[in-house]
Design an enzyme around this catalytic site. Structure first.
Site, PDB file in Angstrom:
ATOM      1  N   TRP A 121     -12.254 -36.407  78.313  1.00  0.00           N
ATOM      2  CA  TRP A 121     -10.842 -36.065  78.170  1.00  0.00           C
ATOM      3  C   TRP A 121     -10.204 -35.686  79.496  1.00  0.00           C
ATOM      4  CZ3 TRP A 121      -7.315 -37.214  74.676  1.00  0.00           C
ATOM      5  CH2 TRP A 121      -7.779 -37.749  73.473  1.00  0.00           C
ATOM      6  N   ASP A 195      -6.064 -28.105  78.711  1.00  0.00           N
ATOM      7  CA  ASP A 195      -6.124 -28.870  77.460  1.00  0.00           C
ATOM      8  C   ASP A 195      -7.133 -28.171  76.556  1.00  0.00           C
ATOM      9  OD1 ASP A 195      -6.560 -30.615  75.395  1.00  0.00           O
ATOM     10  OD2 ASP A 195      -7.009 -32.352  76.658  1.00  0.00           O
ATOM     11  N   LYS A 219      -7.628 -30.628  65.105  1.00  0.00           N
ATOM     12  CA  LYS A 219      -8.956 -30.031  65.093  1.00  0.00           C
ATOM     13  C   LYS A 219      -8.879 -28.656  64.415  1.00  0.00           C
ATOM     14  CE  LYS A 219      -9.427 -32.972  68.862  1.00  0.00           C
ATOM     15  NZ  LYS A 219      -9.985 -34.170  68.275  1.00  0.00           N
TER      16      LYS A 219
END
Lengths: 381, 381
Positions: A121, A195, A219
């Site tokens: 990511w 993030d 999530k």
């Protein structure tokens, strides 16, 4: 039939599964209580005669939902008053572009963004940011968070970006030393951008350390299609001319996330999750549970070398646990046996292979125990 | 209590309301059958043991939902094979930037976009496009669609943008002559871009006339947070470098709307709406109903000058019906009386004032009749 206490048709044919545990990395399991309430309110929210989906986003009913969600999230994360919380669209991935589009407007051309590269990511973030600025990879490792002393930071960088939990690689920052202190002189005037998509609300954080925190909802927050941005006030108003107005943080903030029609139903579900979190004991309790669940699972993986997790011990994620079978020729047999026991979506991300168990806030410890039992059974222990 | 057959607590105190009719411009009323099914499936979709919100977007369960939604929308609008259907995030408003960001990449700097300016939404599009290109307003009127012979088109324009139904102003294109023919020599090589947010699926369209059609979902499609883009294949792949990857039409198309995690639950609801539309008789039947509902409502407004709609007759919208009381000092009394009768969200947009009744596909003619009865009662007829 009680909700969620049964297998699907295919599973029921194969064996008598009584519990499903969904280890998907996201979209992921949600609290049963939240889904039950959402079902009950679907056709008529609080006697309004309307579904939440049918409400004008500017009407008093939805505004009360929105304000409660914002207030509860602010309370759960102890967000200081000089930070705005934005409810946006586009997912975490879009923020890889929207962050530079919003933070570089007052920087000279050729400004540099520093990145800590710890997995897939942050890798995507680096690639996307390169469209808007110079990029410096200050440190890199796919199996640990490099120590701060090794970071090659750029003086006067536009900002420093880190992905504090790598969903695919299972690398998580140790907050008791892994994230720079706000007073670190090397970061004077350099905002931290984090993030936190895959571990927000699973552990206590000091928001004041960061300039921007962002997280896709799917999530620990709610359904896909909502993105949370928490931003310090002084960072607003620096959008590049090319930034679409609908994604200009200042316009979004000035309009309480209603410059554009927001994803109203997703915000409603997120709000129910926030209420559930508060009722469970808040983020501190989630952190306690996350530690317990992660310890249980890693202990089973560490018994011998039948299973392997390759992440450095201090940076093993409590949310996303990738692991490999030593004998990878047994992968399909492992997954088939798991599915037969109602343990779903354990296949690793295609880019790294192996297995992955995502154990977010809504995963009960009973689910982790069921997985541990199967790990031991499959290993012949 | 049967669903949706009651007022809210406040209304019930005031009077015995038995039906709620929600005239919101969007998010707006959805078919009761869709909401009923969504509630029933909330905790366990088709025996999967999962809510749709909990499914991996790449798993077989959600992929079947996605593919059915795409196929049904393609069938409903008769979308030719050389067009892609994208399910995106960001709303119609974001497309005002994303369209130029995606269509100008192969054009020289200083390219011109032509606009037909017919109301608030095309006005917003014009303002936003000016960040990316030169803008030419080829024709302008807030109460009609100017005749094509009067359009001052730019030879070789990057594209021609029109909002074929102005949600705020109630101006709708007459498709039997209001939209240029694909063979119009003035538009050789100039794609038509149409914002159909507030009337898509309410009338038959010839998709082949257009290069790009876009629509926010929250009127005739489903919940806010989903945006539909229908784009001709040859227009893909022309993004400007500043276009965020998550919103690059080609990347979205190449990944079947899964470059980013899509708004899965919104797509599921949209899919249920598409199934409902097919069961009702499709777009042709929706058009028949829309004509009937609009004729009923405009006839009541036109009895005398107590109420006024200012749009030219051929361009009166079948979806959004703004109207004004001749004596505007009665506005509040009108709205209070409407609410007491369960006729909700009739206040006009703040930018234009007055009243507005949005009568989308999911509004039954009984709701329009109830409004007409009240219009007559309030006018003392």
């Amino acid at each position: 039939m009680g909700p969620r206490l049964r297998g699907n048709d295919g599973l029921q044919k194969e064996c008598n599964v009584t519990h499903i545990y969904n280890f998907s990395a996201g979209p992921a399991v949600l609290p049963k209580e939240v889904l039950t309430q959402a079902a009950a309110e679907m056709l008529d929210w609080h006697g309004s005669g309307m579904s939440v989906m049918e409400m004008s986003h500017r009407g008093p009913e939805f505004m009360s939902i929105y304000k409660a969600a914002e207030r509860d999230l602010r309370e759960l994360l102890a967000v200081p008053d000089n930070y705005k919380i934005l409810f946006m669209q586009g997912g975490g991935l879009s923020q890889n572009a929207l962050i530079p589009l919003n933070l570089l407007g007052h920087k000279p051309a050729g400004a540099t963004i520093d990145f800590i590269h710890t997995g897939s990511w942050s890798g995507k973030s680096i690639k996307e940011a390169g469209k808007y600025a110079n990029v410096n990879i200050a440190a890199s490792s796919m199996t640990s968070v490099p120590p701060q002393s090794k970071w090659q930071l750029t003086p006067g960088a536009a900002y420093l970006h880190m992905c504090t939990n790598e969903t695919i690689d299972g690398v998580e920052y140790d907050f008791d030393g892994g994230v720079p202190d706000a007073a670190d002189p090397r970061l004077a005037g350099v905002p931290l951008v984090a993030d936190m998509s895959s571990h927000i609300l699973s552990r206590e954080i000091d928001v004041a350390k960061y300039g921007v925190i962002f997280a896709g909802a799917q999530k620990n927050i709610g359904p896909a299609g909502v993105t949370i941005v928490i931003i310090r006030d002084d960072l607003l108003g620096h959008a590049l001319p090319a930034c679409p107005s609908a994604f200009d943080f200042k316009l979004v903030a000035d309009n309480e996330s209603m410059y554009n029609t927001p994803p109203t139903y997703g915000i409603y579900i997120a709000g129910l999750v926030f209420q559930w979190l508060k009722a469970q004991g808040g983020v501190a309790e989630m952190e306690r549970r996350a530690k317990a669940k992660a310890e249980l699972l890693y202990a089973a993986l560490d018994v011998d070398d039948f299973y392997q997790n390759r992440v450095a011990l201090p940076n093993r994620s409590r949310m996303n646990v990738p692991f490999y079978l030593k004998d990878e020729s047994q992968n399909e047999a492992f997954l088939a046996g798991a599915k037969a026991r109602g343990l779903l979506q354990l296949k690793g991300h295609k880019s790294v292979g192996g297995m992955r168990a995502s154990i977010y806030n809504a995963m009960p410890i009973e689910g982790v125990q069921a997985l541990v039992d199967y790990l031991n059974e499959f290993a012949g222990r």
